[in-house]
Design an enzyme around this catalytic site. Structure first.
Site, PDB file in Angstrom:
ATOM      1  N   ILE A 121      25.282  -2.535  78.738  1.00  9.94           N
ATOM      2  CA  ILE A 121      24.059  -1.769  78.954  1.00  9.94           C
ATOM      3  C   ILE A 121      22.926  -2.245  78.042  1.00  9.94           C
ATOM      4  O   ILE A 121      21.744  -2.181  78.398  1.00  9.94           O
ATOM      5  CB  ILE A 121      24.333  -0.258  78.736  1.00  9.94           C
ATOM      6  CG1 ILE A 121      23.153   0.590  79.195  1.00  9.94           C
ATOM      7  CG2 ILE A 121      24.698   0.024  77.293  1.00  9.94           C
ATOM      8  CD1 ILE A 121      22.953   0.615  80.674  1.00  9.94           C
ATOM      9  N   HIS A 168      26.266  -5.568  85.166  1.00 12.47           N
ATOM     10  CA  HIS A 168      26.550  -4.957  83.870  1.00 12.47           C
ATOM     11  C   HIS A 168      27.292  -3.641  84.037  1.00 12.47           C
ATOM     12  O   HIS A 168      27.244  -2.981  85.081  1.00 12.47           O
ATOM     13  CB  HIS A 168      25.243  -4.724  83.092  1.00 12.47           C
ATOM     14  CG  HIS A 168      24.511  -3.490  83.525  1.00 12.47           C
ATOM     15  ND1 HIS A 168      24.685  -2.260  82.915  1.00 12.47           N
ATOM     16  CD2 HIS A 168      23.608  -3.296  84.528  1.00 12.47           C
ATOM     17  CE1 HIS A 168      23.919  -1.363  83.508  1.00 12.47           C
ATOM     18  NE2 HIS A 168      23.250  -1.955  84.488  1.00 12.47           N
ATOM     19  N   CYS A 169      28.014  -3.273  82.990  1.00 13.87           N
ATOM     20  CA  CYS A 169      28.604  -1.942  82.869  1.00 13.87           C
ATOM     21  C   CYS A 169      28.225  -1.442  81.480  1.00 13.87           C
ATOM     22  O   CYS A 169      27.138  -1.767  80.994  1.00 13.87           O
ATOM     23  CB  CYS A 169      30.113  -1.976  83.105  1.00 13.87           C
ATOM     24  SG  CYS A 169      31.025  -3.158  82.088  1.00 13.87           S
ATOM     25  N   ALA A 170      29.064  -0.687  80.825  1.00 10.46           N
ATOM     26  CA  ALA A 170      28.706  -0.189  79.496  1.00 10.46           C
ATOM     27  C   ALA A 170      28.858  -1.267  78.428  1.00 10.46           C
ATOM     28  O   ALA A 170      27.970  -1.485  77.610  1.00 10.46           O
ATOM     29  CB  ALA A 170      29.563   1.029  79.149  1.00 10.46           C
ATOM     30  N   GLY A 221      30.256  -4.552  79.309  1.00 12.58           N
ATOM     31  CA  GLY A 221      30.353  -5.892  79.883  1.00 12.58           C
ATOM     32  C   GLY A 221      31.741  -6.472  79.740  1.00 12.58           C
ATOM     33  O   GLY A 221      31.908  -7.679  79.554  1.00 12.58           O
TER      34      GLY A 221
END
Length: 351
Positions: free
Chosen positions: A16, A87-89, A91
């Site tokens: 993020i 992306h996520c929180a 990666g």
């Protein structure tokens, strides 16, 4: 290490915090951002084409159903000449899973390019990538399906959903609802879902000789035996495990209406019990079932387990259509027997 590029692709994996690196986002000409986490506001993505997948990083989350849309979104960004950020929180797990799914889809005609191979490629750019075990299993399923453009109607995906529902029901101490059970002989595409076995067989009740199932309904648990260190490879399995079939309804749901088997079942179905021969004049006990699973005599667990006792059934090879009738033990009437060439000295030409 906010974001990293996948070698050979204009795709970046990150967490993020990568969204705060405005200079890098502009430098790499990002046009598409794919968010694989639960977000509140989308205002930060106003400058990009944005696609969001609301999932948590837990084993039981169904990320597989989102693969096709995510892959199309990534491809649209690449086709437009821009960069794509997934992306996520952190990666690490969710975003890496989506990128692996994309790579598998791109190389779906290369059987040697497995989920593990795709993960290694992603790790070349971002070493910390590590999808959770549930996501890796879903990637294996996606690869097994052939990485289709639509997973929702694929038999392997539907069977996986069915098993998940069974597990959820068992965790609550109850059998799954009858309308949620996947009866395999009700599925028109079962032939596509099952590999062709080397030897086709038919299972028959030993008491009345009524046909029960054929090879395509048999569940092999050889993989579980290989993975189970306690499995006894030299011990013959005492049961033959099957996918659910329509004739099993009366055993699995004994209170269901026989006159209308498709009616909704509202009673309490047993978690385990006996399987009776579907021949109403026989009704012999031919096996047992356990939605919570059953340990085979080889020590492997099968979940859910619907097993025919080998001592209660006969296993008959299905004859090949290319064999002559005589090879099948069929004696045709004289007028229907094939004409054989007459050979000198055989005596057959004089009859």
């Amino acid at each position: 290490m906010a974001m990293n590029r996948i070698p050979g692709h204009n795709i970046y994996v990150g967490g993020i915090l990568s969204l705060k690196n405005k200079a890098a986002l502009e430098r790499e000409n990002f046009t598409h951002v794919l968010s694989v986490l639960r977000l509140g506001s989308d205002e930060i993505f106003s400058s990009y084409q944005h696609h969001k997948i609301d999932v948590d990083d837990v084993d039981y989350e169904n990320l597989l159903e989102h693969f096709p849309d995510a892959i199309k979104f990534i491809q649209s960004g690449l086709d437009g000449g821009g960069g794509v950020l997934v992306h996520c929180a952190m990666g690490k797990s969710r975003s890496a899973t989506i990128c692996i799914a994309y790579l598998l889809h791109q190389k779906r005609n290369e059987a040697s390019f497995t989920p593990q191979a795709a993960l290694e490629l992603v790790r070349e750019g971002r070493p910390l990538c590590e999808p959770n075990d549930g996501f890796m299993q879903q990637l294996e399923l996606y690869h097994e399906m052939g990485c289709p453009d639509d997973v929702s109607e694929h038999p392997i995906y539907q069977r996986w959903l069915y098993r998940r529902e069974v597990e959820e029901s068992v965790a609550c101490g109850r059998a799954p609802e009858m309308e949620s059970v996947r009866f395999e002989d009700d599925q028109p595409s079962i032939q596509q879902a099952q590999p062709t076995p080397e030897r086709e067989v038919e299972l028959k009740c030993r008491k009345c000789r009524r046909g029960i199932a054929s090879s395509k309904y048999i569940i092999s648990h050889e993989e579980e035996k290989r993975e189970n260190a306690k499995a006894r490879s030299n011990v013959e399995c005492a049961h033959i495990f099957l996918h659910p079939m329509k004739w099993m309804r009366s055993s699995l749901y004994p209170s269901a209406s026989d006159s209308n088997p498709n009616a909704q079942f509202t009673g309490d179905a047993p978690l385990s019990g006996r399987l009776a021969c579907p021949n109403p004049t026989c009704g012999a006990n031919i096996g047992k079932f356990a939605w919570q699973g059953m340990q085979c005599s080889c020590n492997s667990w099968v979940v859910p387990a619907i097993g025919l006792a080998k001592a209660r059934v006969d296993i008959k090879p299905l004859a090949s259509g290319n064999l002559p009738p005589a090879a099948l033990g069929i004696r045709l009437p004289p007028g229907m027997r094939p004409t054989e060439p007459t050979q000198p000295g055989s005596g057959r030409g004089n009859l």
